[in-house]
Design a protein around this motif. Structure first.
Motif, PDB file in Angstrom:
ATOM      1  N   VAL A   1       0.987  -1.319   0.058  1.00  0.00           N
ATOM      2  CA  VAL A   1      -0.045   0.038   0.043  1.00  0.00           C
ATOM      3  C   VAL A   1       0.802   1.148  -0.024  1.00  0.00           C
ATOM      4  O   VAL A   1       0.895   1.841  -0.990  1.00  0.00           O
ATOM      5  CB  VAL A   1      -1.076   0.025   1.343  1.00  0.00           C
ATOM      6  N   LEU A   2       1.625   1.468   1.094  1.00  0.00           N
ATOM      7  CA  LEU A   2       2.575   2.608   1.089  1.00  0.00           C
ATOM      8  C   LEU A   2       3.984   2.437   0.625  1.00  0.00           C
ATOM      9  O   LEU A   2       4.533   3.374   0.191  1.00  0.00           O
ATOM     10  CB  LEU A   2       2.591   3.300   2.602  1.00  0.00           C
ATOM     11  N   GLU A   3       4.205   1.032   0.634  1.00  0.00           N
ATOM     12  CA  GLU A   3       5.336   0.789  -0.029  1.00  0.00           C
ATOM     13  C   GLU A   3       5.090  -0.453  -0.977  1.00  0.00           C
ATOM     14  O   GLU A   3       4.541  -1.377  -0.698  1.00  0.00           O
ATOM     15  CB  GLU A   3       6.535   0.292   1.066  1.00  0.00           C
ATOM     16  N   ILE A   4       5.209  -0.051  -2.179  1.00  0.00           N
ATOM     17  CA  ILE A   4       4.714  -1.109  -3.373  1.00  0.00           C
ATOM     18  C   ILE A   4       6.128  -1.922  -3.740  1.00  0.00           C
ATOM     19  O   ILE A   4       7.112  -1.433  -4.124  1.00  0.00           O
ATOM     20  CB  ILE A   4       4.312  -0.346  -4.525  1.00  0.00           C
TER      21      ILE A   4
ATOM     22  N   GLU B   1      12.552  -2.054  10.281  1.00  0.00           N
ATOM     23  CA  GLU B   1      13.675  -1.348  10.643  1.00  0.00           C
ATOM     24  C   GLU B   1      13.799  -0.502   9.069  1.00  0.00           C
ATOM     25  O   GLU B   1      14.123   0.843   9.015  1.00  0.00           O
ATOM     26  CB  GLU B   1      14.844  -1.689  10.951  1.00  0.00           C
ATOM     27  N   ASN B   2      13.831  -1.253   7.830  1.00  0.00           N
ATOM     28  CA  ASN B   2      14.034  -0.803   6.600  1.00  0.00           C
ATOM     29  C   ASN B   2      13.128   0.003   5.960  1.00  0.00           C
ATOM     30  O   ASN B   2      13.249   0.960   5.159  1.00  0.00           O
ATOM     31  CB  ASN B   2      14.915  -1.777   5.805  1.00  0.00           C
ATOM     32  N   LEU B   3      11.868  -0.383   6.188  1.00  0.00           N
ATOM     33  CA  LEU B   3      10.544   0.115   5.489  1.00  0.00           C
ATOM     34  C   LEU B   3      10.173   1.541   6.280  1.00  0.00           C
ATOM     35  O   LEU B   3       9.695   2.415   5.508  1.00  0.00           O
ATOM     36  CB  LEU B   3       9.928  -0.889   5.226  1.00  0.00           C
ATOM     37  N   ILE B   4      10.084   1.253   7.784  1.00  0.00           N
ATOM     38  CA  ILE B   4       9.601   2.511   8.254  1.00  0.00           C
ATOM     39  C   ILE B   4      10.403   3.033   9.156  1.00  0.00           C
ATOM     40  O   ILE B   4       9.929   4.095   9.970  1.00  0.00           O
ATOM     41  CB  ILE B   4       8.029   2.033   8.830  1.00  0.00           C
TER      42      ILE B   4
ATOM     43  N   PRO C   1       8.335  -8.478   9.343  1.00  0.00           N
ATOM     44  CA  PRO C   1       9.393  -8.865  10.145  1.00  0.00           C
ATOM     45  C   PRO C   1      10.425  -7.985  10.801  1.00  0.00           C
ATOM     46  O   PRO C   1      10.490  -6.584  10.323  1.00  0.00           O
ATOM     47  CB  PRO C   1      10.297  -9.853   9.306  1.00  0.00           C
ATOM     48  N   TRP C   2      11.132  -8.353  11.686  1.00  0.00           N
ATOM     49  CA  TRP C   2      12.170  -7.039  12.089  1.00  0.00           C
ATOM     50  C   TRP C   2      12.770  -6.383  11.295  1.00  0.00           C
ATOM     51  O   TRP C   2      12.914  -4.951  11.467  1.00  0.00           O
ATOM     52  CB  TRP C   2      12.992  -7.742  13.264  1.00  0.00           C
TER      53      TRP C   2
ATOM     54  N   LYS D   1      19.041  -4.300   4.264  1.00  0.00           N
ATOM     55  CA  LYS D   1      18.869  -2.910   3.886  1.00  0.00           C
ATOM     56  C   LYS D   1      18.831  -2.765   2.490  1.00  0.00           C
ATOM     57  O   LYS D   1      18.220  -2.136   1.927  1.00  0.00           O
ATOM     58  CB  LYS D   1      20.225  -2.051   4.521  1.00  0.00           C
ATOM     59  N   ILE D   2      19.958  -3.219   1.764  1.00  0.00           N
ATOM     60  CA  ILE D   2      19.974  -3.142   0.129  1.00  0.00           C
ATOM     61  C   ILE D   2      18.678  -3.974  -0.455  1.00  0.00           C
ATOM     62  O   ILE D   2      17.997  -3.294  -1.039  1.00  0.00           O
ATOM     63  CB  ILE D   2      21.118  -4.057  -0.129  1.00  0.00           C
ATOM     64  N   PHE D   3      18.065  -5.039   0.213  1.00  0.00           N
ATOM     65  CA  PHE D   3      16.995  -5.657  -0.534  1.00  0.00           C
ATOM     66  C   PHE D   3      15.861  -4.953  -0.483  1.00  0.00           C
ATOM     67  O   PHE D   3      15.016  -4.661  -1.403  1.00  0.00           O
ATOM     68  CB  PHE D   3      16.789  -7.005   0.352  1.00  0.00           C
ATOM     69  N   TYR D   4      15.566  -4.255   0.915  1.00  0.00           N
ATOM     70  CA  TYR D   4      14.333  -3.323   1.176  1.00  0.00           C
ATOM     71  C   TYR D   4      14.512  -1.984   0.165  1.00  0.00           C
ATOM     72  O   TYR D   4      13.273  -1.610  -0.536  1.00  0.00           O
ATOM     73  CB  TYR D   4      13.993  -3.276   2.417  1.00  0.00           C
TER      74      TYR D   4
END
Length: 188
Positions: free
Chosen positions: A7-10, A111-114, A106-107, A72-75
């Motif tokens: 939704v907010l992260e596609i 951290e990486n998305l929000i 998941p944890w 971090k790179i993945f997200y």
């Protein structure tokens, strides 16, 4: 209330191959790591347990430091912020609406998305790994109602999964099944 993933992260739909490439692990990724991610999403394990379990399950083919770096790179490479809907959220906030996030993460995704400032204007972030329950469990919606001091009929929940929408509706929460920005904005 907005969901994050979808939704907010596609997501960019090549996310699983992207992850495999990033951490240089092939077929074993899905079989070995997905159950650990599921435990993390449901809050059954801590962040540290999550990291240790993945490193151990992958037989130390990746270090703790490399796992965190790879996530971090993945997200960053696998999700794109839905700037249009985020702009609508900003507008709703200015109009006086209480905005919250209700999301299954998941944890390391949390951290990486929000974990950055772009979501600071939300008054609460109800994240499954922290509250130890995941959608469609209605407990997560009850937590959101309590934290936002909102009655079900006063809340609007936007999610991209019908099972989550149905669960929220059972509590009397207004819902929108996100399909695209135009459809969602019209329904808001």
């Amino acid at each position: 209330a907005f969901d994050i993933g979808g939704v907010l992260e596609i997501p960019k739909y090549d996310s699983v191959p992207n992850m495999k490439k990033i951490i240089k692990i092939r077929n074993e990724w899905k079989e070995k790591v997905i159950p650990i991610i599921d435990e993390s999403v449901k809050g059954k394990i801590t962040k540290e347990q999550f990291i240790k379990k993945i490193v151990k399950k992958l037989e130390n083919k990746i270090t703790r430091k490399d796992l965190i770096k790879s996530q971090k790179i993945f997200y960053k490479n696998s999700f794109k912020t839905n700037k249009i809907l985020l702009g609508v959220a900003h507008k709703l906030k200015k109009e006086g609406y209480k905005l919250i996030i209700i999301s299954d993460l998941p944890w390391l995704a949390k951290e990486n998305l929000i974990g950055n400032k772009k979501y600071n204007f939300f008054i609460a972030k109800i994240i499954s790994c922290e509250v130890r329950c995941a959608k469609p469990n209605n407990k997560i919606f009850k937590i959101a109602l309590t934290k936002s001091k909102t009655k079900p009929r006063e809340m609007l929940f936007i999610d991209n999964h019908n099972k989550n929408i149905l669960s929220a509706k059972k509590l009397g929460i207004n819902t929108i099944l996100f399909k695209n920005n135009n459809q969602t904005i019209k329904e808001i």
